[in-house]
Design an enzyme around this catalytic site. Sequence first.
Site, PDB file in Angstrom:
ATOM      1  N   LYS A  80       1.085  -1.310   0.238  1.00  0.00           N
ATOM      2  CA  LYS A  80      -0.280   0.000   0.383  1.00  0.00           C
ATOM      3  C   LYS A  80       0.626   0.855  -0.113  1.00  0.00           C
ATOM      4  CE  LYS A  80      -4.654   1.024   0.241  1.00  0.00           C
ATOM      5  NZ  LYS A  80      -5.481  -0.283  -0.114  1.00  0.00           N
ATOM      6  N   ASP A 120      -7.145   4.414  -4.721  1.00  0.00           N
ATOM      7  CA  ASP A 120      -7.446   4.001  -3.374  1.00  0.00           C
ATOM      8  C   ASP A 120      -8.074   5.340  -2.854  1.00  0.00           C
ATOM      9  OD1 ASP A 120      -7.502   1.601  -1.235  1.00  0.00           O
ATOM     10  OD2 ASP A 120      -7.242   3.568   0.110  1.00  0.00           O
ATOM     11  N   LEU A 185     -21.586   6.157   0.596  1.00  0.00           N
ATOM     12  CA  LEU A 185     -21.947   6.641  -0.453  1.00  0.00           C
ATOM     13  C   LEU A 185     -21.440   7.072  -1.820  1.00  0.00           C
ATOM     14  CD1 LEU A 185     -25.648   8.225  -0.174  1.00  0.00           C
ATOM     15  CD2 LEU A 185     -24.878   5.666  -0.475  1.00  0.00           C
ATOM     16  N   GLY A 189     -19.876   1.915  -2.572  1.00  0.00           N
ATOM     17  CA  GLY A 189     -21.350   2.408  -1.382  1.00  0.00           C
ATOM     18  C   GLY A 189     -23.103   2.277  -2.084  1.00  0.00           C
TER      19      GLY A 189
HETATM   20  C1  HCI Z   1      -8.198  -2.997  -2.255  1.00  0.00           C
HETATM   21  O1  HCI Z   1      -8.657  -4.198  -3.145  1.00  0.00           O
HETATM   22  O2  HCI Z   1      -8.102  -2.173  -1.320  1.00  0.00           O
HETATM   23  C2  HCI Z   1      -7.504  -2.720  -3.671  1.00  0.00           C
HETATM   24  C3  HCI Z   1      -6.864  -3.345  -4.775  1.00  0.00           C
HETATM   25  C4  HCI Z   1      -6.272  -2.940  -5.656  1.00  0.00           C
HETATM   26  C5  HCI Z   1      -5.265  -4.189  -6.288  1.00  0.00           C
HETATM   27  C6  HCI Z   1      -3.749  -4.270  -6.435  1.00  0.00           C
HETATM   28  C7  HCI Z   1      -2.927  -3.263  -6.302  1.00  0.00           C
HETATM   29  C8  HCI Z   1      -3.969  -1.996  -6.156  1.00  0.00           C
HETATM   30  C9  HCI Z   1      -5.390  -1.545  -5.360  1.00  0.00           C
END
Ligand code: HCI
Length: 352
Positions: A80, A120, A185, A189
């Site tokens: 992340k 994200d 939302l 959502g």
């Molecule tokens: C997530 O599910 O929170 C993010 C999904 C994702 C998967 C692979 C690379 C970036 C984000």
Amino acid sequence: MSIDKVIGEWDGQLSCSRYDEASGAFFTIALHSLRLGPAAGGTRAMQYVGHDTAVDDATRLAGAMTLKMAIAGLPMGGGKSVIALPAPRHVLTEGQWQRILEIHAENLRALNGSYWTGPDVGTASVDMDVLHAAGGYAFGRSEEAGGPGSSAPETAHGVHVAIHASIREAGFDDLSGRRVLVQGLGAVGYDVAARVAAEGAHVIATDVDPIRCERARTELDAEIVAPRDVLSTPSDVFVPCATGNVVDDAVAGTLPTQVVAGAANNLLARATAADALARRGVVLAPDFVANGGGAIHLVGREVLGWSADQVAAHVEGIEGTLKEVFDLARSERISTEHAARRLASERLRIHV
Ligand code: HCI
């Protein structure tokens, strides 16, 4: 998580941070596990109260990605990125934001493919287009730029599948006339709220944005509640699709619902909150199982070469995974969170 906590508590593989003086942004990338493949997980760009909280968020979210990839059977590890912004995203000028993306792309290039990012909170497909064009390792580009587009529809699809698997475990077959409380939302959502409204559920919804609430009220006939009242509003199904850390031990002891299944990452403040829910007979679909649709979409389309139909079929597989989780929890008398972690760790062959 301070650096001391990364040393003392985090079980991940690599965490790296950088401060950019020109933009005032602080970048941190956490690679929790590369055991099953390169680490992957989105880029979260928002304001944080301090740099330690940004590192804390990145490391915890990266750990959740490891579990999500493992239990979905995807050949990736968990990672992340967090960008702690100097001002709210909507206040930044286009120039400031482009500078921030440039630095982020440089960081991604430095990691040379051992970490792949995606959209994200605070980032979108258009930002992935920029990162990709700058040689950064980014999933989820817009369709115009040749990517698979937003993962929100498949995340919502997976949450919907999880809601159905969970209500069956709780002993009811359909949502007709049931009170479904949707927290948040946004793209996911709202989509889930629309899906359950179409099945005759009574949607109760909340969001910090009054415009989104008004839309749900007029389009979905939703009952709107204030954000501060969410955790005391009775429902049959609670669908958290906003921030994480919503359910701590105290909330788990009182939350007036029968089922919890939503999209929010790191819903539980601590895994012990799942025990409190289980003791009360509340069925919890663990977040990293229920919200796996987005990862299945991105990794399926970008790494495994799946068609949209193949992605949808794998997202439907969340039902079978949850059934396994529920069966294990029942037979071992453990929480569903614990059961899901055990199933994920069997794939990782590590003890969690
Ligand atoms: C997530 O599910 O929170 C993010 C999904 C994702 C998967 C692979 C690379 C970036 C984000």
